[in-house]
Design an enzyme around this catalytic site. Sequence first.
Site, PDB file in Angstrom:
ATOM      1  N   TRP A 194      34.926  35.130  43.452  1.00  0.00           N
ATOM      2  CA  TRP A 194      35.305  36.374  44.173  1.00  0.00           C
ATOM      3  C   TRP A 194      36.859  36.902  43.881  1.00  0.00           C
ATOM      4  O   TRP A 194      37.060  37.957  44.080  1.00  0.00           O
ATOM      5  CB  TRP A 194      35.052  35.726  45.736  1.00  0.00           C
ATOM      6  N   HIS A 195      37.403  35.781  43.589  1.00  0.00           N
ATOM      7  CA  HIS A 195      39.029  36.080  43.272  1.00  0.00           C
ATOM      8  C   HIS A 195      39.148  36.859  42.050  1.00  0.00           C
ATOM      9  O   HIS A 195      40.299  37.565  41.886  1.00  0.00           O
ATOM     10  CB  HIS A 195      39.627  34.514  43.342  1.00  0.00           C
ATOM     11  N   GLY A 196      38.188  36.693  40.882  1.00  0.00           N
ATOM     12  CA  GLY A 196      38.477  37.382  39.733  1.00  0.00           C
ATOM     13  C   GLY A 196      37.220  37.159  38.885  1.00  0.00           C
ATOM     14  O   GLY A 196      36.617  36.068  38.971  1.00  0.00           O
TER      15      GLY A 196
END
Lengths: 399, 473
Positions: free
Chosen positions: B324-326
């Site tokens: 989700w973060h990257g």
Amino acid sequence: MPLSISNFKRRLRLPTVFFRRPSREEQIHGGPPLEFIRPIPEIPWRGITVGVVLVVVAAVTAWELYCRSIGYGPTLNDNEDLWTSRRRAVRPESLVIVGDSRPLFDLDLDELEHGFGKRPIQLALAGSSAYPVLADLANDESFHGTIICSFVPALFLAPPGTPPMDTGEKAVHRFHNQTLAQRASEYLSVPLEEHLVFLKQEDLTLSIYLGKLRLRNRPGALVPPQLPPYFQTVDRERRTRMWERCADPNGPLARRIQQIWLPLFTPPPPPSYIPKQVFMAEMKKAIGQRFEDVAAAVHKFQQRGGKIAFVRFPSSGGLKQLEEHDTPRANTWDPLLKMTSAPGIYYSDYADLSGFKCPEWSHLTAGDSVEFTRRLIPHLREKLHSSVADRSDAPKPTL
Amino acid sequence: MLFNSLTFVVFFTVVVTLYWSIRGWEMRKNLLVVASYIFYGAWNPPFAALLFSTTAMDFWLGRQIAKAQEKRRRRRWLVASVCMNLSMLGFFKYGNFLLQNFQWLLARVGIIYQPPHLDILLPVGISFYTFHSLSYTLDIYRGVLRPTRSLRDFVLAVSFFPQLVAGPIVRAGDFLPQLEHPPRLRNGQFLWGLALMTLGLFEKIVLADTLLSGSADRVFGYGGPLVALDSWAGVLAFAGQIFFDFAGYSLCAIGAALTLGFHLKDNFRFPYAAIGFSDFWRRWHISLSTFLRDYLYIPLGGNQVRPLRAASNLVIVMFLGGLWHGAAWTFVVWGLLHGSYLVVERVCRGLFEHKPWAGALPVRVLAGFATYSAVCIAWVFFRASDFTVASRMLGGMFGQHPHGDAILSTRELVQIASVTAGMILMHWTLRDQTFETVVMRLPRVAVTAIWSVMACAIIFTQGSSNAFIYFQF
């Protein structure tokens, strides 16, 4: 003991605030679940806010007065947004100045306007390589005006990933990607900076003051060299003028800056993790590539009728000696002109341009910049008119 | 628009003034919708249309879920909502990443395929507003929320400007009820909101950007091996930077919402005082961890299944949390590391929790220190641009480069040490409290002094409008 004093004393026992065990209600774990309605501390908010406003206004006023008392005057921060505002002003026929800090200080826009009949646009960036901006202008198909490009070899030929390239690339990136919010901030900040002295990001910020702390570094630590302090004023057209206090070559400010240039212009040692021969070979290749890239950009620009002239601006003292030793003309300036087939003006080739002295070794004073520009214009006009762009015969550089 | 910019100061002043000048509640909500879309559109106007279209789709899908009688039909509408949101996220955020990995996989079986590079501009905050919107249909499906009848209210719930681009992830179920009636400001609420915004900006501008980010950037951007001191200093600097950056943004969002009469939940609770990793995730980015817990971990079975399955659930959740973060494998490794930490913690808890020494102070301190160290090691993968940088950093941290370079000045080392020590001390002393209770107990002169110092520091530091780290997510 009177009750009020006893309360006051009790209140001042700060450590207990932090170290006393919180009550069950105050605990997050084991206490009630987080309330959806946020708790608001029950304290006298109005009195506290009035106190905060008074303290902040007093502190900011005192800081502003102090900054003025030590000689600072209002000036703009020469940041990417200010640069972008000038880049937006470029029209198809514009006269544009690109390069490092020397044309920022050494060229007077009024004189250039007088000499060329059009107001020049200042796109030079302190401490930058001209290449990113030059390439951007070459790729701008709508632009076919005139470019005056400064050449300081240590900056112009800096390889990708180094600060001189980053500075130019960031400015170009901002021009192409500036958001509406950034543009609005630019419009809002300019009037403030024109009136408030302490809004000077180069010199009067907390990080700059922290940087002034002199603590002995570990032996062998690869700490970046110090950057020069504020010594110029900048206006909305990015006209840059040397601060009067720096105009005396024997004054403390000029002498301090002189000693900052030397480590800043000295090439850093090869990285410890790459063999020296490999590193030197890579550097040579990168420089050769830069000449080729610049030549391609110049050729592209000239193909659609644009004119360009390279200018080597004066330097003095120890910095001049350092530049001549580390980046000799034969290895830098001469191949540049050969590769690009563009005209160039090396200040020392002209008697009327070679007598100027830079007080802090790298830039001219505000007064000298007017005279220097006045003398430079006839040479520029001659070179620009006589130049015929034809790169097909250009020999390869000899590095 | 960034909280730490002059534009936001003017924008916020105008919005707050107009908001409290207007008497009608419906008009106020209209104003907030317009303001939120200006806030978002000031970055890239066309993406405001994208934001509106996904919001409108979820509004419609939410009604369809609520209307459907059969479970299968409800599920079908939910799947449509999840697919719509995730495909949007997938295209903008993971498009090139998926193509690159597809190309790599084909190359492994001898097929040379050169995919076109998609020049996709990532809409700022897409991961956040996708989750804001998705929580609506998920909660309707779970039966914990009734669909709102007002598209305008739902648009406002998704796009409310304080939390729009970098969280906290505010669920529609938490926000929509607040739109039922006009908020009434309690005594001190507006000023407490401003105080929280000051604290948030202080954390971002002074602590994260001025005192830590430069060192972290230099260490992680250095091309060669570094000695242990510099490697650790760089990682500690980043650990502090990312906390102050993100927690600062969350505080600004909470404060800005409070000044408008809305209540957002905490997103951080002194996370570096966590004892264990489950405790860490109860304190770090709480809105994301609870989102993943409620909508992913529990539906997978949570810990109410066999131990091996529960462990794999944890790893799956953290794997997706990392992604989700990257769109990079380094983020995946970061998530997997945290997943494995949680599994190890669960095993240790099962073995030692009932031992008499388990609750002793030295053990708790040791566990807290171990948690912080392990979290810092995981940050290496979060911050590193690729695995070469990450392995070089880890090598430096664990003494593989005794003859590496030293690049941080003594001043930078002192800055990192002081800020980190201050942060850890503050987290440990306040770990079981809230800002509100601390402020209540402080003498008013101390509150005035602290607030003034923070405001002056922000003004004198003159932040350079650096974007918040979480904007890129």
